[in-house]
Design a protein around this motif. Structure first.
Motif, mmCIF file in Angstrom:
data_model
loop_
_atom_site.group_PDB
_atom_site.id
_atom_site.type_symbol
_atom_site.label_atom_id
_atom_site.label_comp_id
_atom_site.label_asym_id
_atom_site.label_seq_id
_atom_site.Cartn_x
_atom_site.Cartn_y
_atom_site.Cartn_z
ATOM 1 N N PHE A 1 0.668 4.468 6.607
ATOM 2 C CA PHE A 1 1.078 3.201 6.017
ATOM 3 C C PHE A 1 2.273 2.659 6.795
ATOM 4 C CE2 PHE A 1 -0.875 5.591 2.508
ATOM 5 C CZ PHE A 1 -1.878 4.707 2.165
ATOM 6 N N VAL A 2 2.160 1.414 7.242
ATOM 7 C CA VAL A 2 3.200 0.808 8.070
ATOM 8 C C VAL A 2 4.143 -0.033 7.213
ATOM 9 C CG1 VAL A 2 1.705 0.797 10.107
ATOM 10 C CG2 VAL A 2 1.738 -1.202 8.584
ATOM 11 N N ARG A 3 5.204 -0.520 7.848
ATOM 12 C CA ARG A 3 6.195 -1.382 7.200
ATOM 13 C C ARG A 3 6.848 -0.720 5.986
ATOM 14 N NH1 ARG A 3 1.865 -4.782 7.815
ATOM 15 N NH2 ARG A 3 1.606 -5.107 5.576
ATOM 16 N N GLY A 4 6.851 0.605 5.950
ATOM 17 C CA GLY A 4 7.469 1.317 4.845
ATOM 18 C C GLY A 4 6.711 1.211 3.545
ATOM 19 N N LYS A 5 5.443 0.773 3.589
ATOM 20 C CA LYS A 5 4.642 0.609 2.373
ATOM 21 C C LYS A 5 4.433 1.961 1.693
ATOM 22 C CE LYS A 5 3.624 -3.825 2.261
ATOM 23 N NZ LYS A 5 2.226 -4.263 2.252
ATOM 24 N N MET A 6 4.522 1.966 0.374
ATOM 25 C CA MET A 6 4.365 3.190 -0.395
ATOM 26 C C MET A 6 3.198 3.048 -1.366
ATOM 27 S SD MET A 6 5.606 6.203 -0.764
ATOM 28 C CE MET A 6 5.450 7.566 -1.920
ATOM 29 N N PRO A 7 2.137 3.833 -1.205
ATOM 30 C CA PRO A 7 1.009 3.753 -2.135
ATOM 31 C C PRO A 7 1.368 4.331 -3.492
ATOM 32 C CG PRO A 7 0.723 5.606 -0.651
ATOM 33 C CD PRO A 7 1.943 4.863 -0.172
ATOM 34 N N ALA B 1 -9.888 9.856 14.527
ATOM 35 C CA ALA B 1 -8.882 8.795 14.599
ATOM 36 C C ALA B 1 -8.014 8.748 13.350
ATOM 37 C CB ALA B 1 -9.562 7.445 14.805
ATOM 38 N N VAL B 2 -6.864 8.092 13.485
ATOM 39 C CA VAL B 2 -6.001 7.796 12.349
ATOM 40 C C VAL B 2 -6.060 6.298 12.072
ATOM 41 C CG1 VAL B 2 -4.439 9.730 12.730
ATOM 42 C CG2 VAL B 2 -3.972 7.545 13.837
ATOM 43 N N LEU B 3 -5.852 5.944 10.827
ATOM 44 C CA LEU B 3 -5.851 4.544 10.412
ATOM 45 C C LEU B 3 -4.432 4.104 10.120
ATOM 46 C CD1 LEU B 3 -7.169 1.905 9.407
ATOM 47 C CD2 LEU B 3 -7.473 3.028 7.188
ATOM 48 N N LEU B 4 -4.003 3.016 10.764
ATOM 49 C CA LEU B 4 -2.696 2.421 10.495
ATOM 50 C C LEU B 4 -2.908 1.116 9.748
ATOM 51 C CD1 LEU B 4 -2.588 3.655 13.692
ATOM 52 C CD2 LEU B 4 -0.179 3.220 13.242
ATOM 53 N N THR B 5 -2.270 0.954 8.592
ATOM 54 C CA THR B 5 -2.497 -0.223 7.776
ATOM 55 C C THR B 5 -1.345 -0.454 6.815
ATOM 56 O OG1 THR B 5 -4.097 -1.291 6.294
ATOM 57 C CG2 THR B 5 -3.733 1.070 5.988
ATOM 58 N N GLY B 6 -1.251 -1.700 6.327
ATOM 59 C CA GLY B 6 -0.285 -2.029 5.301
ATOM 60 C C GLY B 6 -0.922 -2.139 3.926
ATOM 61 N N LEU B 7 -2.244 -1.918 3.844
ATOM 62 C CA LEU B 7 -2.949 -1.953 2.563
ATOM 63 C C LEU B 7 -2.688 -0.655 1.811
ATOM 64 C CD1 LEU B 7 -6.367 -3.412 3.758
ATOM 65 C CD2 LEU B 7 -4.464 -4.654 2.718
ATOM 66 N N THR B 8 -2.393 -0.744 0.530
ATOM 67 C CA THR B 8 -2.035 0.460 -0.233
ATOM 68 C C THR B 8 -2.855 0.646 -1.512
ATOM 69 O OG1 THR B 8 -0.274 -0.758 -1.378
ATOM 70 C CG2 THR B 8 0.352 0.471 0.609
ATOM 71 N N HIS B 9 -3.910 -0.148 -1.733
ATOM 72 C CA HIS B 9 -4.724 0.042 -2.930
ATOM 73 C C HIS B 9 -5.753 1.153 -2.695
ATOM 74 C CE1 HIS B 9 -7.717 -2.276 -0.725
ATOM 75 N NE2 HIS B 9 -6.858 -3.288 -0.642
ATOM 76 N N ASN B 10 -6.411 1.587 -3.775
ATOM 77 C CA ASN B 10 -7.281 2.759 -3.659
ATOM 78 C C ASN B 10 -8.499 2.527 -2.774
ATOM 79 O OD1 ASN B 10 -8.801 1.152 -5.370
ATOM 80 N ND2 ASN B 10 -8.848 2.605 -7.065
#
Length: 269
Positions: free
Chosen positions: A69-75, A44-53
């Motif tokens: 990463f959704v909503r254009g979030k950049m880690p 599976a793939v994980l879709l999330t807006g969380l970007t911390h380690n």
């Protein structure tokens, strides 16, 4: 469905990784760590807006093939570097989480929603320990949080523990480790490998749990707001530990600390 197809459907950018020929059977969309850990999907793939380690560590524990990463979030760079170390593929889409999941579902990525574990009851007292791994855990240290579980997982993988068993061990242990980091001053997590099962013992020095029955209820949490903002503290830690264990025991003394013991069998017996 190929990861390349998912990239095209979500009009996603590649942040890390080249192998988009991976076959993906399912997806998980979530922004609470415990919800992600409780998800039993494979390939599976994980879709999330969380970007911390910690989201990378969570994806690694749960054997996700990629993070989107959704909503254009950049880690940050450190998150990307950690994902590279773990061999995870990272993508980014401008679509929100709900729309991203809907687009993939509509395109045929529906997977299997079944999630059942059969509880077993056998004698364990005569089984000799073949290996013991023990790690100290520091309360409040989110930089090293998850390291104990990560190291144990690598060792168990090297000696050939079945991947489906290893996933359950990793999730149960990671939840226990994070509980120590979030709620206690310090603690220790121990893994005992026997010929028939893996035993996980998590002991901490902390405030203890006044009402264990209440703490075991899904959604109940005493985590402060800043912990919730990181995606933790959803009140699923203890329920997830029980869910992914074949045997689960918990004892606690207010003002002293808590001990959790979990058994996960290596095969059906």
């Amino acid at each position: 469905m190929k990861l390349e197809d998912i990239k095209n459907i979500l009009k996603a950018d590649i942040l890390l990784g080249e192998n988009l020929d991976l076959e993906i059977e399912n997806a998980c969309g979530a922004e609470l760590i415990s919800d992600i850990l409780s998800d039993s999907k494979k390939n599976a793939v994980l879709l999330t807006g969380l970007t911390h380690n910690q989201i990378v560590k969570t994806a690694f524990m749960s054997d996700f093939k990629a993070i989107i990463f959704v909503r254009g979030k950049m880690p940050g760079r450190e998150v990307i570097d950690l994902a590279r170390e773990y061999g995870l593929i990272l993508l980014r889409t401008l679509y929100p989480l709900y729309e991203s999941c809907g687009l993939l579902f509509e395109a045929g990525l529906k997977g299997d929603i079944k999630n059942k574990y059969e509880m077993k009851d056998v004698e364990e007292k005569d089984l000799a320990r073949a290996m013991e791994l023990s790690y100290d855990v520091v309360g409040g240290d989110f930089n090293t949080a998850g390291r104990a579980t990560e190291q144990a997982k690598k060792i168990f993988r090297q000696i050939g523990i079945d991947p489906s068993i290893l996933r359950r061990v990793s999730i149960a242990a990671y939840e226990a480790e994070m509980n120590i980091v979030i709620h206690a001053f310090k603690g220790k997590i121990t893994f005992n490998l026997t010929p028939k099962y893996i035993e996980i013992i998590a002991e901490d020095e902390g405030p203890g749990i006044p009402d264990i029955d209440l703490a075991m209820q899904e959604g109940y949490s005493t985590a402060p707001a800043y912990i919730r903002e990181m995606g933790f503290g959803a009140g699923m830690g203890l329920p997830n530990m029980k869910k992914f264990s074949d045997k689960f025991e918990i004892t606690s003394v207010v003002g002293k600390g808590t001990k959790v013991r979990m058994i996960i069998y290596l095969k059906n017996i």
